[in-house]
Scaffold this motif. Structure first.
Motif, mmCIF file in Angstrom:
data_model
loop_
_atom_site.group_PDB
_atom_site.id
_atom_site.type_symbol
_atom_site.label_atom_id
_atom_site.label_comp_id
_atom_site.label_asym_id
_atom_site.label_seq_id
_atom_site.Cartn_x
_atom_site.Cartn_y
_atom_site.Cartn_z
ATOM 1 N N LEU A 297 78.179 104.806 110.459
ATOM 2 C CA LEU A 297 79.621 104.918 110.625
ATOM 3 C C LEU A 297 80.123 106.173 109.930
ATOM 4 C CD1 LEU A 297 80.477 101.197 109.737
ATOM 5 C CD2 LEU A 297 80.120 102.171 112.027
ATOM 6 N N ILE A 298 80.892 106.990 110.667
ATOM 7 C CA ILE A 298 81.431 108.237 110.126
ATOM 8 C C ILE A 298 82.950 108.151 110.128
ATOM 9 C CG2 ILE A 298 81.473 110.747 110.350
ATOM 10 C CD1 ILE A 298 78.913 110.538 112.042
ATOM 11 N N ASP A 299 83.561 108.104 108.951
ATOM 12 C CA ASP A 299 85.015 107.950 108.832
ATOM 13 C C ASP A 299 85.546 106.944 109.853
ATOM 14 O OD1 ASP A 299 86.399 110.383 107.024
ATOM 15 O OD2 ASP A 299 84.386 110.814 107.725
ATOM 16 N N PRO A 300 85.040 105.710 109.822
ATOM 17 C CA PRO A 300 85.436 104.740 110.848
ATOM 18 C C PRO A 300 86.887 104.287 110.734
ATOM 19 C CG PRO A 300 84.169 103.659 109.133
ATOM 20 C CD PRO A 300 84.107 105.131 108.838
ATOM 21 N N LEU A 301 87.499 104.016 111.868
ATOM 22 C CA LEU A 301 88.829 103.414 111.911
ATOM 23 C C LEU A 301 88.653 101.912 111.800
ATOM 24 C CD1 LEU A 301 91.856 103.288 112.381
ATOM 25 C CD2 LEU A 301 91.438 103.498 114.841
ATOM 26 N N TRP B 165 81.736 109.477 104.822
ATOM 27 C CA TRP B 165 83.144 109.814 104.989
ATOM 28 C C TRP B 165 83.494 111.082 104.229
ATOM 29 C CZ3 TRP B 165 82.150 105.582 101.649
ATOM 30 C CH2 TRP B 165 82.695 105.648 100.371
ATOM 31 N N GLY B 166 84.515 111.776 104.757
ATOM 32 C CA GLY B 166 85.008 112.984 104.118
ATOM 33 C C GLY B 166 86.001 112.624 103.032
ATOM 34 N N LYS B 167 85.788 113.127 101.834
ATOM 35 C CA LYS B 167 86.661 112.740 100.716
ATOM 36 C C LYS B 167 88.084 113.243 100.885
ATOM 37 C CE LYS B 167 85.432 116.621 97.642
ATOM 38 N NZ LYS B 167 86.799 117.161 97.494
ATOM 39 N N ASP C 266 89.706 113.305 103.879
ATOM 40 C CA ASP C 266 90.191 112.848 105.179
ATOM 41 C C ASP C 266 91.712 112.673 105.122
ATOM 42 O OD1 ASP C 266 90.805 111.507 107.556
ATOM 43 O OD2 ASP C 266 88.950 110.360 107.535
ATOM 44 N N ARG C 267 92.431 113.398 105.981
ATOM 45 C CA ARG C 267 93.889 113.308 106.019
ATOM 46 C C ARG C 267 94.373 112.436 107.177
ATOM 47 N NH1 ARG C 267 95.781 119.594 104.844
ATOM 48 N NH2 ARG C 267 94.787 119.780 102.787
ATOM 49 N N THR C 268 93.437 111.957 107.983
ATOM 50 C CA THR C 268 93.802 111.104 109.116
ATOM 51 C C THR C 268 93.793 109.635 108.725
ATOM 52 O OG1 THR C 268 92.880 112.714 110.676
ATOM 53 C CG2 THR C 268 93.205 110.471 111.483
ATOM 54 N N LEU C 269 92.752 109.217 108.017
ATOM 55 C CA LEU C 269 92.600 107.820 107.622
ATOM 56 C C LEU C 269 92.443 107.709 106.107
ATOM 57 C CD1 LEU C 269 90.007 106.676 110.341
ATOM 58 C CD2 LEU C 269 92.484 106.303 110.363
ATOM 59 N N SER C 270 93.008 106.661 105.547
ATOM 60 C CA SER C 270 92.859 106.416 104.121
ATOM 61 C C SER C 270 91.419 106.025 103.818
ATOM 62 C CB SER C 270 93.798 105.289 103.684
ATOM 63 O OG SER C 270 93.517 104.894 102.362
ATOM 64 N N THR C 271 90.780 106.743 102.894
ATOM 65 C CA THR C 271 89.383 106.470 102.565
ATOM 66 C C THR C 271 89.226 105.343 101.549
ATOM 67 O OG1 THR C 271 89.398 108.158 100.823
ATOM 68 C CG2 THR C 271 88.766 108.869 103.038
ATOM 69 N N SER C 272 90.323 104.843 100.999
ATOM 70 C CA SER C 272 90.238 103.758 100.018
ATOM 71 C C SER C 272 89.640 102.499 100.635
ATOM 72 C CB SER C 272 91.617 103.446 99.443
ATOM 73 O OG SER C 272 92.507 102.990 100.457
ATOM 74 N N TRP C 273 89.728 102.390 101.946
ATOM 75 C CA TRP C 273 89.175 101.226 102.648
ATOM 76 C C TRP C 273 87.650 101.216 102.606
ATOM 77 C CZ3 TRP C 273 92.041 97.696 105.987
ATOM 78 C CH2 TRP C 273 93.434 97.891 105.946
ATOM 79 N N TYR C 274 87.022 102.384 102.461
ATOM 80 C CA TYR C 274 85.576 102.468 102.609
ATOM 81 C C TYR C 274 84.826 101.869 101.427
ATOM 82 C CZ TYR C 274 86.906 105.527 106.451
ATOM 83 O OH TYR C 274 87.462 106.032 107.597
ATOM 84 N N ILE D 161 79.564 110.403 100.281
ATOM 85 C CA ILE D 161 80.903 110.983 100.338
ATOM 86 C C ILE D 161 80.747 112.491 100.467
ATOM 87 C CG2 ILE D 161 83.130 111.193 99.186
ATOM 88 C CD1 ILE D 161 82.404 108.676 97.597
ATOM 89 N N LEU D 162 81.311 113.055 101.514
ATOM 90 C CA LEU D 162 81.112 114.459 101.840
ATOM 91 C C LEU D 162 82.334 115.303 101.499
ATOM 92 C CD1 LEU D 162 79.522 113.827 105.352
ATOM 93 C CD2 LEU D 162 78.366 113.950 103.140
ATOM 94 N N ASN D 163 82.116 116.557 101.231
ATOM 95 C CA ASN D 163 83.207 117.494 100.997
ATOM 96 C C ASN D 163 83.758 117.932 102.351
ATOM 97 O OD1 ASN D 163 85.010 119.280 99.815
ATOM 98 N ND2 ASN D 163 83.493 120.926 99.642
ATOM 99 N N ALA D 164 84.507 117.034 102.976
ATOM 100 C CA ALA D 164 84.975 117.248 104.346
ATOM 101 C C ALA D 164 86.263 116.476 104.563
ATOM 102 C CB ALA D 164 83.899 116.794 105.344
ATOM 103 N N ARG D 165 86.820 116.637 105.757
ATOM 104 C CA ARG D 165 88.001 115.873 106.148
ATOM 105 C C ARG D 165 87.594 114.811 107.175
ATOM 106 N NH1 ARG D 165 92.772 120.558 105.945
ATOM 107 N NH2 ARG D 165 92.490 120.965 103.712
ATOM 108 N N HIS D 166 88.301 114.706 108.279
ATOM 109 C CA HIS D 166 88.061 113.579 109.184
ATOM 110 C C HIS D 166 86.892 113.797 110.140
ATOM 111 C CE1 HIS D 166 89.016 109.900 111.240
ATOM 112 N NE2 HIS D 166 89.188 110.500 112.392
ATOM 113 N N TYR D 167 86.414 115.028 110.263
ATOM 114 C CA TYR D 167 85.352 115.313 111.236
ATOM 115 C C TYR D 167 84.127 115.921 110.557
ATOM 116 C CZ TYR D 167 88.898 114.645 114.871
ATOM 117 O OH TYR D 167 89.866 114.118 115.692
#
Length: 290
Positions: free
Chosen positions: A136-140, A236-238, A240-248, A262-268
């Motif tokens: 799973l990569i930055d899953p919704l 997940w990208g730490k 991420d501005r699209t989805l809240s990562t606190s859920w992960y 945890i990657l040095n990235a955003r949503h993609y």
């Protein structure tokens, strides 16, 4: 139905990548490789199967069979005009129907990004015996993952779809570029590799504006993550501005067999940090003897 054969070099090994796009009247998909283990690649919103074009040859070179598909409303798959068709349940039912038509007997690996992660989770819950592993990569996970402003917009999908239809292409390009900028040594640059910006914009253009209706129908409380027995890798990208990562963090706690990075990235991250994501995926599969 069409097929294209081409010869390429991957990791100093000459491989044949058979790329076949097929339609079962509803779903467009591509198959590459002849490996015994199939890996299903599921994109997010709004995108299409070409999102995985760099990962596919890496998987084929590693001995896997890669399958990528266009979800409902995306790419070349079925795009109904009725907005009521765009629910997470309808999208999943079509995905499940498509998989059943493939007649794959051996357990598969599912790789899902964002909304595609939601599809992968649902499949693992419904067909536990058919899943060898889950990536799973930055899953919704839930509509509540979006920011308050995004929730306000997507709670009125008719308005969001209207804006989707009229927004100029140049503004879409600018938005995608801004979402993926990095500031390094006082220089502003895009984290997207060459060609990725055009590919992402193409994904926006190829899907129905009604895909925004999917978002408000995704609800976390309907899923029992503890029932997922397949080994899971969560990336997940730490930033991420699209989805809240606190859920992960909570998701890691709920899943019985879950490792994470945890990657040095955003949503993609599969786009902006491809080499890193690719290595994590292949190392995970090797560690799990898949």
């Amino acid at each position: 139905m069409s097929s294209i054969l081409f010869l390429g070099s991957v990791r100093k090994t000459i491989v044949i990548w058979r790329k076949a796009t097929q339609f079962n009247e509803k779903t467009a998909y591509q198959i590459a490789g002849e490996g015994d283990t199939a890996i299903l690649l599921i994109h997010g919103i709004p995108s299409w199967l070409d999102e995985w074009k760099f990962l596919v040859p890496e998987l084929v070179s590693a001995g896997y069979r890669a399958l990528a598909m266009d979800l409902l409303g995306h790419g070349s798959s079925y795009q109904p005009e009725n907005p009521d068709c765009y629910t997470v349940e309808t999208a999943y039912d079509l995905f499940d129907e498509w998989f059943s038509g493939l007649n794959i007997d051996a357990p598969v690996v599912l790789v899902g990004h964002s909304f595609g992660g939601q599809m992968a989770i649902r499949f693992a819950l419904k067909h536990p015996h058919k899943v060898a592993a889950l990536i799973l990569i930055d899953p919704l996970l839930d509509f509540g993952q979006f920011s308050r402003m995004s929730r306000l917009l997507f709670s009125n999908p008719a308005l969001a779809a209207f804006f989707y239809k009229i927004i100029p292409l140049g503004l879409i390009k600018a938005s995608v570029w801004l979402e993926n900028i990095r500031i390094e040594s006082f220089r502003v640059r895009s984290a997207l590799p060459d060609g990725e910006l055009a590919m992402m914009v193409n994904g926006y253009q190829r899907c129905s504006p009604n895909v925004v209706y999917f978002l408000r129908t995704v609800r976390d409380q309907t899923l029992d993550y503890a029932e997922i027995k397949a080994p899971t890798l969560l990336l997940w990208g730490k930033d991420d501005r699209t989805l809240s990562t606190s859920w992960y963090r909570e998701l890691v706690r709920k899943l019985p067999d879950c490792s994470f990075e945890i990657l040095n990235a955003r949503h993609y991250p599969q786009r902006t940090n491809f080499p890193e994501v690719k290595d994590h995926i292949l190392e995970f599969l090797k560690a799990k003897s898949i």
